[in-house]
Design an enzyme around this catalytic site. Structure first.
Site, mmCIF file in Angstrom:
data_model
loop_
_atom_site.group_PDB
_atom_site.id
_atom_site.type_symbol
_atom_site.label_atom_id
_atom_site.label_comp_id
_atom_site.label_asym_id
_atom_site.label_seq_id
_atom_site.Cartn_x
_atom_site.Cartn_y
_atom_site.Cartn_z
ATOM 1 N N ASN A 8 5.626 -3.107 -1.768
ATOM 2 C CA ASN A 8 5.811 -4.407 -2.415
ATOM 3 C C ASN A 8 4.436 -5.064 -2.588
ATOM 4 O OD1 ASN A 8 6.609 -6.928 -3.272
ATOM 5 N ND2 ASN A 8 7.401 -7.592 -1.280
ATOM 6 N N LYS A 10 3.706 -7.643 -4.118
ATOM 7 C CA LYS A 10 3.793 -9.111 -4.244
ATOM 8 C C LYS A 10 2.977 -9.587 -5.456
ATOM 9 C CE LYS A 10 4.543 -9.422 0.676
ATOM 10 N NZ LYS A 10 4.729 -10.313 1.804
ATOM 11 N N HIS A 95 14.430 -11.134 -1.348
ATOM 12 C CA HIS A 95 13.256 -11.095 -0.459
ATOM 13 C C HIS A 95 13.061 -12.470 0.192
ATOM 14 C CE1 HIS A 95 9.095 -10.908 0.896
ATOM 15 N NE2 HIS A 95 9.260 -9.595 0.925
ATOM 16 N N GLU A 97 10.596 -14.246 0.615
ATOM 17 C CA GLU A 97 9.746 -15.194 -0.123
ATOM 18 C C GLU A 97 10.492 -15.788 -1.320
ATOM 19 O OE1 GLU A 97 6.404 -12.525 -0.387
ATOM 20 O OE2 GLU A 97 6.106 -12.763 1.770
ATOM 21 N N GLU A 165 14.466 -7.373 7.091
ATOM 22 C CA GLU A 165 13.113 -7.901 7.289
ATOM 23 C C GLU A 165 13.207 -9.221 8.049
ATOM 24 O OE1 GLU A 165 10.161 -6.546 4.164
ATOM 25 O OE2 GLU A 165 11.351 -8.059 3.172
ATOM 26 N N GLY A 171 4.288 -10.627 7.230
ATOM 27 C CA GLY A 171 2.956 -11.242 7.143
ATOM 28 C C GLY A 171 2.444 -11.671 8.503
ATOM 29 N N SER A 210 5.206 -6.342 8.738
ATOM 30 C CA SER A 210 3.980 -5.946 9.455
ATOM 31 C C SER A 210 3.930 -4.462 9.820
ATOM 32 C CB SER A 210 3.782 -6.823 10.702
ATOM 33 O OG SER A 210 3.631 -8.165 10.305
HETATM 34 C C1 PEP Z 1 7.220 -7.930 2.820
HETATM 35 O O1 PEP Z 1 6.686 -8.737 2.104
HETATM 36 O O2 PEP Z 1 8.354 -7.559 2.575
HETATM 37 C C2 PEP Z 1 6.493 -7.420 3.983
HETATM 38 C C3 PEP Z 1 7.119 -6.599 4.775
HETATM 39 O O3 PEP Z 1 5.197 -7.847 4.141
HETATM 40 P P1 PEP Z 1 4.158 -7.343 5.265
HETATM 41 O O4 PEP Z 1 4.268 -5.853 5.329
HETATM 42 O O5 PEP Z 1 2.837 -7.795 4.775
HETATM 43 O O6 PEP Z 1 4.577 -7.989 6.555
#
Ligand code: PEP
Length: 248
Positions: A8, A10, A95, A97, A165, A171, A210
């Site tokens: 992803n 983003k 998601h 976000e 998630e 993040g 992460s």
């Molecule tokens: C995400 O945005 O779905 C995500 C898992 O981000 P990160 O890996 O940066 O934590």
């Protein structure tokens, strides 16, 4: 079974030139790991160019979001037929976000229906904001699943991938533990068996939050998940290549 890794990107990178370079590095990493199926979710503005130029079969393209209506007066939005026409075959829905920007469970429900009608594979994201000793986070995830998947028939459930998630791990500096993920995977499958059918025991679940080259393998081995949704580490060429290598 092949592990699935969703990259992803983003809102990165800034330019088409950088997107092409990032894709080229991702392609090389994916092609050297035959046991990993890689999905790339670039910003929508890069999707068509990248997907049209790609002649291989190893990488699947995904959108990061799409509107729940097929067409209409929705300035700034992108429809799922347009996403399909840009040669994507999957779409991330719900998601954290997007939810933070106001997306509701009812909207994820409508988006999942639209995605299935357009033959786009939904990667349906769920996850709690925080955890409590009383286990309310399980109920929170159950509600997201229940509403989001309300219109999905038991026969169609197999077309959907659930991306768990936990918002607190996205993040962040650390992922959740594989043991915690394992517990949540059992809970998700049990909920889906209750709401849909026994076949839901085979639902594909991804973990996201992460993940990088240092913890991907442990999560796949101990978390009872069939893949990973990767944010930051998917836009860092050396980290992503090392991640893919670590699980191949
Ligand atoms: C995400 O945005 O779905 C995500 C898992 O981000 P990160 O890996 O940066 O934590």
């Amino acid at each position: 079974m092949k592990s699935m890794v969703v990259a992803n990107w983003k809102m990165s990178p800034e330019t088409m030139r950088e997107a092409k370079a990032l894709f080229e590095a991702t392609r090389k990493a994916a092609e050297s790991a035959k046991d990993v199926s890689v999905l790339v979710a670039p910003p929508a503005i890069f999707l068509r160019d990248l997907a049209s130029a790609y002649k291989g079969r190893r990488i699947v393209f995904a959108a990061q979001n799409g509107h729940f209506e097929k067409n209409g007066a929705h300035t700034g939005e992108i429809s799922m037929p347009q996403i399909k026409d840009a040669k994507a075959s999957a779409i991330i829905i719900g998601h954290a976000e997007r939810r933070a920007a106001g997306e509701t469970n009812a909207e994820t429900r409508a988006k999942i229906s639209m995605a299935l009608s357009q033959k786009l594979q939904p990667i349906f994201c769920v996850g709690e904001h925080n955890r409590s000793a009383g286990g309310e986070h399980f109920l929170y995830v159950k509600e997201q699943l229940k509403t989001g998947l309300q219109d999905v028939t038991p026969a169609n459930l197999g077309k959907i991938v659930i991306a768990y998630e936990p918002v607190w791990a996205i993040g962040a500096s650390e992922a959740m533990s594989p043991r915690q993920m394992h517990e949540m995977a059992i809970f998700i499958r049990k909920s889906l068996v209750g709401s849909h059918s026994e076949k839901a025991i085979k639902t594909k679940i991804l973990y996201g939050g992460s993940i990088d080259e240092t913890n991907a393998r442990d999560m796949l081995e101990g978390g009872d998940v069939q893949g990973l949704l990767v944010g930051r580490a998917s836009t860092d060429v050396s980290k992503f290549a090392a991640l893919i290598k670590s699980i191949a």
